[in-house]
Motif scaffolding. Structure first.
Motif, PDB file in Angstrom:
ATOM      1  N   SER A 126       0.828  -1.207   0.000  1.00  0.00           N
ATOM      2  CA  SER A 126       0.000   0.000   0.000  1.00  0.00           C
ATOM      3  C   SER A 126       0.864   1.260   0.000  1.00  0.00           C
ATOM      4  O   SER A 126       0.569   2.234  -0.698  1.00  0.00           O
ATOM      5  CB  SER A 126      -0.951  -0.005   1.198  1.00  0.00           C
ATOM      6  N   VAL A 143      -4.830   4.516  -0.186  1.00  0.00           N
ATOM      7  CA  VAL A 143      -5.352   3.184  -0.494  1.00  0.00           C
ATOM      8  C   VAL A 143      -6.705   2.984   0.170  1.00  0.00           C
ATOM      9  O   VAL A 143      -6.858   3.212   1.369  1.00  0.00           O
ATOM     10  CB  VAL A 143      -4.364   2.085  -0.041  1.00  0.00           C
ATOM     11  N   ARG A 144      -7.681   2.577  -0.622  1.00  0.00           N
ATOM     12  CA  ARG A 144      -9.026   2.323  -0.119  1.00  0.00           C
ATOM     13  C   ARG A 144      -9.238   0.838   0.174  1.00  0.00           C
ATOM     14  O   ARG A 144      -9.895   0.470   1.138  1.00  0.00           O
ATOM     15  CB  ARG A 144     -10.062   2.786  -1.154  1.00  0.00           C
ATOM     16  N   GLU A 145      -8.649  -0.015  -0.671  1.00  0.00           N
ATOM     17  CA  GLU A 145      -8.911  -1.455  -0.540  1.00  0.00           C
ATOM     18  C   GLU A 145      -7.832  -2.254  -1.257  1.00  0.00           C
ATOM     19  O   GLU A 145      -7.360  -1.870  -2.329  1.00  0.00           O
ATOM     20  CB  GLU A 145     -10.278  -1.775  -1.168  1.00  0.00           C
ATOM     21  N   HIS A 146      -7.414  -3.375  -0.653  1.00  0.00           N
ATOM     22  CA  HIS A 146      -6.505  -4.307  -1.310  1.00  0.00           C
ATOM     23  C   HIS A 146      -7.350  -5.247  -2.177  1.00  0.00           C
ATOM     24  O   HIS A 146      -8.262  -5.912  -1.685  1.00  0.00           O
ATOM     25  CB  HIS A 146      -5.726  -5.109  -0.267  1.00  0.00           C
ATOM     26  N   LEU A 147      -7.052  -5.290  -3.471  1.00  0.00           N
ATOM     27  CA  LEU A 147      -7.873  -6.065  -4.403  1.00  0.00           C
ATOM     28  C   LEU A 147      -7.395  -7.498  -4.598  1.00  0.00           C
ATOM     29  O   LEU A 147      -8.131  -8.329  -5.127  1.00  0.00           O
ATOM     30  CB  LEU A 147      -7.918  -5.364  -5.766  1.00  0.00           C
ATOM     31  N   GLU A 162      -3.799  -2.498  -5.482  1.00  0.00           N
ATOM     32  CA  GLU A 162      -4.369  -1.636  -4.459  1.00  0.00           C
ATOM     33  C   GLU A 162      -5.342  -0.641  -5.105  1.00  0.00           C
ATOM     34  O   GLU A 162      -4.948   0.122  -6.000  1.00  0.00           O
ATOM     35  CB  GLU A 162      -3.269  -0.869  -3.722  1.00  0.00           C
ATOM     36  N   LEU A 163      -6.594  -0.660  -4.662  1.00  0.00           N
ATOM     37  CA  LEU A 163      -7.573   0.318  -5.130  1.00  0.00           C
ATOM     38  C   LEU A 163      -7.367   1.600  -4.339  1.00  0.00           C
ATOM     39  O   LEU A 163      -7.428   1.593  -3.107  1.00  0.00           O
ATOM     40  CB  LEU A 163      -8.989  -0.213  -4.933  1.00  0.00           C
ATOM     41  N   CYS A 164      -7.105   2.695  -5.042  1.00  0.00           N
ATOM     42  CA  CYS A 164      -6.759   3.950  -4.379  1.00  0.00           C
ATOM     43  C   CYS A 164      -7.752   5.057  -4.713  1.00  0.00           C
ATOM     44  O   CYS A 164      -8.350   5.062  -5.796  1.00  0.00           O
ATOM     45  CB  CYS A 164      -5.357   4.400  -4.804  1.00  0.00           C
ATOM     46  N   GLU A 165      -7.876   5.983  -3.795  1.00  0.00           N
ATOM     47  CA  GLU A 165      -8.759   7.133  -3.977  1.00  0.00           C
ATOM     48  C   GLU A 165      -7.928   8.393  -4.175  1.00  0.00           C
ATOM     49  O   GLU A 165      -6.961   8.635  -3.450  1.00  0.00           O
ATOM     50  CB  GLU A 165      -9.648   7.290  -2.739  1.00  0.00           C
ATOM     51  N   ALA A 206     -14.310  -3.854  -9.187  1.00  0.00           N
ATOM     52  CA  ALA A 206     -14.266  -2.650  -8.348  1.00  0.00           C
ATOM     53  C   ALA A 206     -14.590  -1.404  -9.154  1.00  0.00           C
ATOM     54  O   ALA A 206     -15.322  -0.516  -8.680  1.00  0.00           O
ATOM     55  CB  ALA A 206     -12.885  -2.506  -7.706  1.00  0.00           C
TER      56      ALA A 206
END
Length: 211
Positions: A126, A143-147, A162-165, A206
């Protein structure tokens, strides 16, 4: 090779990644619906039905030596097999209905990809995702969520997604040595830049929610 007493969604997804199969290909090999494979990615703790357990056993036994090594590496992140593998963090940065891409320079080609960087021993995926996004594009994100993680089907490296905002910053090409350009592209147009069969399935899931 490990004997899997009870297959879970996580085990099944790891076998799929080790075989470098798309959702459609893996579903066909097992004789299940594509949505079943997608469910394993979305819910790693899912326990498949008994007949699917047997199908997974059979596919597992038929795996090639290279596929077995990749499967072991994915199942045991702290094992020596994975410690020797090159690890990268890939940042999927979302801003509204857009996603951030960089255009990488190859020897003879150019290709659009998500920002990414090598994870050094003891490093955090992350943290690397956030740092490399800033270093490549001047964009700040969190980082919002580990995919998930897979052995990349093209490069063979162990990739952590890593899904990031998006937080702040104007996207620009900071790393002119590796990249030709950087851009926000509509999520609905992503597959015009990166072929769908090359995108890690949980990314598409996602982004479908984000779009």
């Amino acid at each position: 090779m490990d004997v899997i007493e009870t297959w879970s969604g996580q085990h099944a997804a790891a076998l799929q990644a080790a075989m470098r199969a798309t959702n459609e290909e893996f579903a066909r090999l097992l004789g299940v619906a594509v949505r079943t494979v997608a469910t394993w990615h979305a819910s790693p703790t899912t326990i498949p039905r008994r007949e699917i357990q047997r199908a997974l056993d059979t596919l597992h036994e038929k795996a090639t030596p290279a596929e077995r090594r990749r499967f072991e590496a994915l199942l045991h992140p702290d094992s020596g097999a994975q410690a020797q593998a090159l690890r990268v963090a890939i940042a999927v940065v979302v801003r509204g209905r857009e996603v951030l891409l960089v255009c990488r320079r190859g020897e003879d080609t150019l290709s659009w990809q998500f920002p990414a960087g090598v994870i050094k021993p003891g490093g955090s995926p992350s943290a690397v995702a956030v740092q490399e996004t800033l270093a490549e594009t001047a964009v700040h994100c969190t980082v919002r969520e580990h995919l998930g993680t897979r052995v990349h089907p093209t490069t063979g490296v162990l990739a952590s997604y890593e899904l990031c905002e998006y937080l702040a910053g104007e996207a620009r090409n900071v790393d002119a040595v590796e990249n030709l350009d950087t851009a926000w592209v509509p999520i609905s147009s992503l597959t015009r830049f990166i072929p769908a069969d090359q995108i890690f399935p949980p990314i598409l899931d996602a982004l479908e929610v984000a779009a």
